[in-house]
Scaffold this motif. Sequence first.
Motif, mmCIF file in Angstrom:
data_model
loop_
_atom_site.group_PDB
_atom_site.id
_atom_site.type_symbol
_atom_site.label_atom_id
_atom_site.label_comp_id
_atom_site.label_asym_id
_atom_site.label_seq_id
_atom_site.Cartn_x
_atom_site.Cartn_y
_atom_site.Cartn_z
ATOM 1 N N GLU A 73 -28.863 -5.871 -4.170
ATOM 2 C CA GLU A 73 -29.514 -6.818 -3.264
ATOM 3 C C GLU A 73 -30.490 -6.105 -2.329
ATOM 4 N N ARG A 74 -30.064 -4.995 -1.772
ATOM 5 C CA ARG A 74 -30.937 -4.248 -0.868
ATOM 6 C C ARG A 74 -32.168 -3.706 -1.597
ATOM 7 N N TRP A 75 -31.976 -3.231 -2.837
ATOM 8 C CA TRP A 75 -33.116 -2.708 -3.585
ATOM 9 C C TRP A 75 -34.120 -3.823 -3.880
ATOM 10 N N LEU A 76 -33.638 -4.961 -4.336
ATOM 11 C CA LEU A 76 -34.536 -6.070 -4.628
ATOM 12 C C LEU A 76 -35.235 -6.548 -3.357
ATOM 13 N N ARG A 77 -34.512 -6.543 -2.254
ATOM 14 C CA ARG A 77 -35.113 -6.987 -0.994
ATOM 15 C C ARG A 77 -36.255 -6.058 -0.577
ATOM 16 N N SER A 78 -36.085 -4.784 -0.813
ATOM 17 C CA SER A 78 -37.097 -3.819 -0.394
ATOM 18 C C SER A 78 -38.192 -3.604 -1.427
ATOM 19 N N PHE A 79 -37.846 -3.613 -2.721
ATOM 20 C CA PHE A 79 -38.769 -3.169 -3.753
ATOM 21 C C PHE A 79 -39.045 -4.194 -4.858
ATOM 22 N N GLY A 80 -38.289 -5.303 -4.885
ATOM 23 C CA GLY A 80 -38.453 -6.252 -5.968
ATOM 24 C C GLY A 80 -39.846 -6.863 -6.010
ATOM 25 N N PRO A 81 -40.267 -7.378 -7.181
ATOM 26 C CA PRO A 81 -39.448 -7.504 -8.384
ATOM 27 C C PRO A 81 -39.317 -6.170 -9.129
ATOM 28 N N GLY A 82 -38.233 -6.083 -9.880
ATOM 29 C CA GLY A 82 -38.008 -4.908 -10.697
ATOM 30 C C GLY A 82 -37.124 -5.249 -11.865
ATOM 31 N N SER A 83 -37.150 -4.411 -12.886
ATOM 32 C CA SER A 83 -36.354 -4.650 -14.082
ATOM 33 C C SER A 83 -34.943 -4.117 -13.903
#
Length: 275
Positions: free
Chosen positions: A223-233
């Motif tokens: 969740e934190r990664w998507l919040r900071s860097f999303g979208p991503g695979s």
Amino acid sequence: MIERRARLALRHRLAPGARAADPTDAAESLVCLHATDPATVYLSAWARVDELAIADLDRELYDERSLVKHLSMRRTLFVFPRETLAVAQSGASDRVAEGERRRLIKDVDQAGLYPDGERWLEQASAEVLAALADGREASSSELRDEIPLLEGAIEYGKGKAWGGMVPVGPRVLTVLSAAGQIVRASNSGAWISSRPRWASMRAWLGEPLDPPPAPDGVAGMVERWLRSFGPGSAADIKWWLGQTVGAVRQALRDLEAVEVELDGGTIGYLLPDDL
């Protein structure tokens, strides 16, 4: 859930061109700051916080302890905001700790350094934790001088020009730190060097680290990664987190992440309130 995600959104993504308020805010905007090279933490914070002095970051690391150095994703050292630490522990660090533990036991057994590698590691770990139980800080050399079980080294690259001996004491500390039992506390060196003094995690934080169950930890980190860097695979997230594809895909389902098309037709993911 949506309300909590909205709160995370305010903290975890800076607007384009925006500056972080302080080093903890900068770390939260990126989930964490890379810290394998000790200077990187300061440079990353300087790039994002106006008028930041070395003492400002030192204060958050060593006095307020709002930022904590911890071994985590891909066996890499990061600086985490304190509130992220427990999630990172079960979401990534526990996996690193188990891998380091297995490798160390195997190497000790193969080298014949101690009769029973697993039992040796249990005893050495217990003695390190006992030595730090009163809240003291100690360097790795001080611990080695006090604890005979931390002595010894294993040869690598036998017969090669790049070969040598690797001491086992620091590897015991690596296992314990990845497991969240001890922590890199004060730094005896300058900001560009790493000379950590070790402390128990509980003493350093003033309270026990209380990680959530592993699936919740993985979901929290995703969740934190998507919040900071999303979208991503899913592949992006798997590499960053150092987890299995299955664990990442389950986290995406738990978060109700939405599939989106990236360049070239690759499937990526965003959080449902971040479309």
